[in-house]
Enzyme design. Structure first.
Site, PDB file in Angstrom:
ATOM      1  N   CYS A 157     -14.840  23.318-145.530  1.00  0.00           N
ATOM      2  CA  CYS A 157     -14.569  22.028-145.852  1.00  0.00           C
ATOM      3  C   CYS A 157     -14.971  21.958-147.257  1.00  0.00           C
ATOM      4  CB  CYS A 157     -15.564  21.333-145.104  1.00  0.00           C
ATOM      5  SG  CYS A 157     -15.815  19.515-145.385  1.00  0.00           S
TER       6      CYS A 157
ATOM      7  N   CYS B 260      -8.723  19.369-149.794  1.00  0.00           N
ATOM      8  CA  CYS B 260      -9.425  19.129-148.440  1.00  0.00           C
ATOM      9  C   CYS B 260      -8.625  19.770-147.530  1.00  0.00           C
ATOM     10  CB  CYS B 260      -9.257  17.550-148.342  1.00  0.00           C
ATOM     11  SG  CYS B 260      -9.726  17.083-146.596  1.00  0.00           S
TER      12      CYS B 260
HETATM   13  N1  DGL Z   1     -12.006  18.705-144.459  1.00  0.00           N
HETATM   14  C1  DGL Z   1     -12.868  18.224-145.287  1.00  0.00           C
HETATM   15  C2  DGL Z   1     -12.592  18.615-146.716  1.00  0.00           C
HETATM   16  O1  DGL Z   1     -12.200  19.876-146.729  1.00  0.00           O
HETATM   17  C3  DGL Z   1     -13.722  16.948-145.207  1.00  0.00           C
HETATM   18  C4  DGL Z   1     -12.785  15.666-144.887  1.00  0.00           C
HETATM   19  C5  DGL Z   1     -13.613  14.775-144.382  1.00  0.00           C
HETATM   20  O2  DGL Z   1     -14.355  14.798-143.552  1.00  0.00           O
HETATM   21  O3  DGL Z   1     -13.785  13.559-145.131  1.00  0.00           O
HETATM   22  O4  DGL Z   1     -13.140  18.149-147.750  1.00  0.00           O
END
Ligand code: DGL
Length: 263
Positions: free
Chosen positions: A74, A184
């Site tokens: 993430c 993301c």
């Molecule tokens: N998948 C996550 C990222 O790479 C976070 C997305 C979220 O929960 O806002 O930033």
């Protein structure tokens, strides 16, 4: 044997499955445990303190499950917490950050677009990397507000998604970007839709493969690679609804059942 210990992976939800897929492809013998903290998604709109709290909770569960390395799948959690986690836990962490460097080094139009969460774009780590590569380059940052909730709720193929993507990407096209960085881990699931909007001339970069390569390199370096031909175990858990994440895993032709777990 310690090599058999799983690789732990966590994300605010479904997004990190795009990284998990790359890891199990590059490291087909390794066991994994995946945590989708969908109950607390989106992380991107939360404060740094909250993101640290969630990341600590996920890390401790993965440590209880005896993981040998943790992948923070993430961007939002990495850019806000990796320093804290590395300082407080004695286990290797691998993070994911928007791939500004390859885009900035290869752009011919000197304009690149970055689509990421508010939490990532406002983080110190992102801003210091961005500054390093921004000389002479127009970096167009865009918060992908609303995209993660639509993905988490199984609404990738919706008019609302199409409208949001056009709203975020058209201004980048007007500024003549030739590279689009997906900052993301949820966004790779939108690539077919993004491709329809930006056409074929723009290179779309995400960091999934780079994270898998880094995982391989750290495991090798630490002599913790699992070299056997026994079918690996993959345990995938979500603390909220499992329908959408199960669908995403099925679409990847990976035959694993997601389990609900309260964490
Ligand atoms: N998948 C996550 C990222 O790479 C976070 C997305 C979220 O929960 O806002 O930033």
């Amino acid at each position: 044997m310690s090599h058999k210990r799983p690789i732990g992976i966590f994300d605010s939800g479904i997004g990190g499955i795009s990284i998990w897929k790359e890891i199990i492809t590059l490291l087909p013998n390794e066991n994994t445990i995946y945590l989708a903290d969908s109950k607390n998604a989106p992380y991107g709109q939360k404060s740094k303190e909250e993101i640290i709290e969630f990341s600590v909770k996920n890390t401790e569960l993965l440590l209880e499950r005896n993981c040998k390395l943790i992948v923070i799948a993430c961007n939002t959690a990495t850019t806000n917490t990796i320093k804290y986690l590395r300082a407080n836990y004695n286990i290797p962490f691998i993070g994911i950050e928007p791939a500004i460097k390859p885009a900035a080094l290869q752009t011919k139009t000197n304009a690149i677009g970055i689509l990421a969460t508010k939490g990532t774009l406002s983080s110190e780590l992102f801003n210091s990397t961005s500054q390093k590569f921004s000389e002479g380059i127009n970096i167009i940052e865009q918060i992908g507000e609303g995209l993660v909730p639509l993905i988490e709720s199984g609404n990738i193929d919706s008019v609302e998604m199409d409208n949001l993507l056009r709203k975020y990407l058209n201004p980048m096209l007007e500024k003549n970007i030739d590279y689009l960085v997906l900052g993301c881990s949820h966004y790779p699931f939108l690539i077919p839709k993004i491709r329809k909007i930006v056409g074929n001339k723009i290179t779309i970069i995400d960091s999934g493969e780079a994270v898998a390569k880094q995982t391989l390199s750290i495991l090798k370096q630490q002599h913790k690679l699992l070299n056997n031909n026994i079918k690996p175990h993959h345990k995938l858990y979500s603390n909220s609804g499992i329908t959408t994440i199960q669908q995403i895993v099925n679409d990847l032709k990976k035959n694993y059942l997601i389990k609900k777990l309260d964490f």
